[in-house]
Design an enzyme around this catalytic site. Structure first.
Site, PDB file in Angstrom:
ATOM      1  N   LYS A  12      15.558  89.270  90.856  1.00  0.00           N
ATOM      2  CA  LYS A  12      16.473  90.333  90.432  1.00  0.00           C
ATOM      3  C   LYS A  12      16.982  91.143  91.638  1.00  0.00           C
ATOM      4  CE  LYS A  12      14.253  90.755  85.895  1.00  0.00           C
ATOM      5  NZ  LYS A  12      13.830  91.680  84.816  1.00  0.00           N
ATOM      6  N   TYR A  52      20.607  87.777  78.389  1.00  0.00           N
ATOM      7  CA  TYR A  52      19.605  88.634  77.744  1.00  0.00           C
ATOM      8  C   TYR A  52      19.903  88.854  76.260  1.00  0.00           C
ATOM      9  CZ  TYR A  52      17.093  89.862  82.037  1.00  0.00           C
ATOM     10  OH  TYR A  52      16.302  89.844  83.165  1.00  0.00           O
ATOM     11  N   PHE A  60      16.700  99.260  75.475  1.00  0.00           N
ATOM     12  CA  PHE A  60      16.863  99.156  76.925  1.00  0.00           C
ATOM     13  C   PHE A  60      17.919  98.138  77.340  1.00  0.00           C
ATOM     14  CE2 PHE A  60      13.268  96.489  75.594  1.00  0.00           C
ATOM     15  CZ  PHE A  60      13.646  95.236  76.071  1.00  0.00           C
ATOM     16  N   ARG A  88       4.948  81.856  84.578  1.00  0.00           N
ATOM     17  CA  ARG A  88       4.835  83.159  83.888  1.00  0.00           C
ATOM     18  C   ARG A  88       3.546  83.878  84.317  1.00  0.00           C
ATOM     19  NH1 ARG A  88       8.709  85.675  80.623  1.00  0.00           N
ATOM     20  NH2 ARG A  88       7.107  86.195  79.103  1.00  0.00           N
ATOM     21  N   THR A  94       5.198  92.031  82.327  1.00  0.00           N
ATOM     22  CA  THR A  94       6.580  92.536  82.411  1.00  0.00           C
ATOM     23  C   THR A  94       6.625  93.939  83.010  1.00  0.00           C
ATOM     24  OG1 THR A  94       7.067  91.279  80.413  1.00  0.00           O
ATOM     25  CG2 THR A  94       8.685  92.919  81.048  1.00  0.00           C
ATOM     26  N   ARG A 105       4.865  90.504  90.370  1.00  0.00           N
ATOM     27  CA  ARG A 105       5.183  91.890  89.978  1.00  0.00           C
ATOM     28  C   ARG A 105       4.064  92.846  90.372  1.00  0.00           C
ATOM     29  NH1 ARG A 105       7.244  89.827  84.115  1.00  0.00           N
ATOM     30  NH2 ARG A 105       9.465  89.666  84.520  1.00  0.00           N
ATOM     31  N   ASN A 115      11.748  94.893  87.769  1.00  0.00           N
ATOM     32  CA  ASN A 115      10.424  94.258  87.909  1.00  0.00           C
ATOM     33  C   ASN A 115      10.496  92.972  88.723  1.00  0.00           C
ATOM     34  OD1 ASN A 115      11.725  92.707  86.040  1.00  0.00           O
ATOM     35  ND2 ASN A 115      10.143  92.809  84.466  1.00  0.00           N
ATOM     36  N   HIS A 118      12.466  87.413  86.939  1.00  0.00           N
ATOM     37  CA  HIS A 118      12.456  86.937  85.551  1.00  0.00           C
ATOM     38  C   HIS A 118      12.032  85.477  85.577  1.00  0.00           C
ATOM     39  CE1 HIS A 118      14.012  85.994  81.486  1.00  0.00           C
ATOM     40  NE2 HIS A 118      14.396  84.856  82.045  1.00  0.00           N
ATOM     41  N   GLU A 129      19.119  79.541  79.509  1.00  0.00           N
ATOM     42  CA  GLU A 129      19.316  80.398  80.682  1.00  0.00           C
ATOM     43  C   GLU A 129      19.844  79.607  81.881  1.00  0.00           C
ATOM     44  OE1 GLU A 129      15.602  83.347  79.373  1.00  0.00           O
ATOM     45  OE2 GLU A 129      15.406  82.064  81.144  1.00  0.00           O
TER      46      GLU A 129
HETATM   47  P1  CMP Z   1      12.534  89.998  82.005  1.00  0.00           P
HETATM   48  O1  CMP Z   1      11.391  89.095  82.191  1.00  0.00           O
HETATM   49  O2  CMP Z   1      13.738  89.811  82.855  1.00  0.00           O
HETATM   50  O3  CMP Z   1      12.986  89.917  80.476  1.00  0.00           O
HETATM   51  C1  CMP Z   1      13.571  90.982  79.788  1.00  0.00           C
HETATM   52  C2  CMP Z   1      13.564  92.254  80.586  1.00  0.00           C
HETATM   53  O4  CMP Z   1      13.725  93.429  79.843  1.00  0.00           O
HETATM   54  C3  CMP Z   1      12.185  92.414  81.220  1.00  0.00           C
HETATM   55  O5  CMP Z   1      12.024  91.476  82.240  1.00  0.00           O
HETATM   56  C4  CMP Z   1      12.230  93.856  81.659  1.00  0.00           C
HETATM   57  O6  CMP Z   1      12.885  94.010  82.900  1.00  0.00           O
HETATM   58  C5  CMP Z   1      13.076  94.458  80.572  1.00  0.00           C
HETATM   59  N1  CMP Z   1      12.267  95.205  79.602  1.00  0.00           N
HETATM   60  C6  CMP Z   1      11.445  94.724  78.672  1.00  0.00           C
HETATM   61  N2  CMP Z   1      10.906  95.717  77.947  1.00  0.00           N
HETATM   62  C7  CMP Z   1      11.438  96.854  78.423  1.00  0.00           C
HETATM   63  C8  CMP Z   1      11.282  98.218  78.099  1.00  0.00           C
HETATM   64  N3  CMP Z   1      10.471  98.606  77.087  1.00  0.00           N
HETATM   65  N4  CMP Z   1      11.965  99.128  78.807  1.00  0.00           N
HETATM   66  C9  CMP Z   1      12.796  98.733  79.804  1.00  0.00           C
HETATM   67  N5  CMP Z   1      12.990  97.435  80.176  1.00  0.00           N
HETATM   68  C10 CMP Z   1      12.301  96.514  79.491  1.00  0.00           C
END
Ligand code: CMP
Length: 135
Positions: A12, A52, A60, A88, A94, A105, A115, A118, A129
């Site tokens: 990211k 997404y 969010f 993963r 996450t 992470r 974070n 992905h 994706e």
């Molecule tokens: P990612 O693995 O890219 O998949 C979905 C993304 O949504 C996740 O990483 C986070 O960056 C984001 N995400 C998931 N839950 C939340 C949350 N509660 N608040 C903000 N961002 C979130």
């Protein structure tokens, strides 16, 4: 028994800005995975929304799309045994503050939206994706 799989990771904008591309890709290579495709690009709002889509009703979503479009990203297709679940595990929780040390992470992340990385969570997600990123 081996289960050869491909998965997608996206480094990211925060991971790119922190100069972590080489370190992150090395982790997967060190673990024995092959890099089979690699692309430096920037998401636009349309492709980020499709990427997404599963989160489109979440509170969010707008922040997530805005963040992922905010700078360069690196998409990478990785191949190896049980790639989806192992990658993963390697990226960690996450929520970066709850990710274990030793995970990507857990070592480099501080945020939730920001974070660092992905990774696809299933074969179906990988197909969807990777088509968005690699056409
Ligand atoms: P990612 O693995 O890219 O998949 C979905 C993304 O949504 C996740 O990483 C986070 O960056 C984001 N995400 C998931 N839950 C939340 C949350 N509660 N608040 C903000 N961002 C979130």
């Amino acid at each position: 028994m081996s289960n050869l799989e491909k998965t997608l990771i996206v480094i990211k904008p925060d991971g790119f800005k922190k100069g972590l591309v080489g370190k992150i890709i090395s982790r997967f290579e060190d673990r024995g995975f092959q890099i089979v495709n690699l692309k430096l690009f920037q998401f636009d709002v349309d492709s980020a929304g499709r990427f997404y889509e599963a989160h489109k009703d979440k509170h969010f979503f707008d922040e997530l799309v805005s963040f992922i479009c905010s700078g360069n990203t690196v998409g990478c297709i990785i191949e190896g045994n049980n790639a989806i679940s192992t990658v993963r595990l390697m990226i960690g929780n996450t929520k970066s503050t709850e990710a274990l040390p030793g995970t990507i992470r857990g070592d480099y992340g501080i945020g939730f939206t920001d974070n660092i990385i992905h990774a696809s969570d299933s074969v179906e997600s990988f197909i969807k994706e990777s088509k968005i990123i690699f056409n």
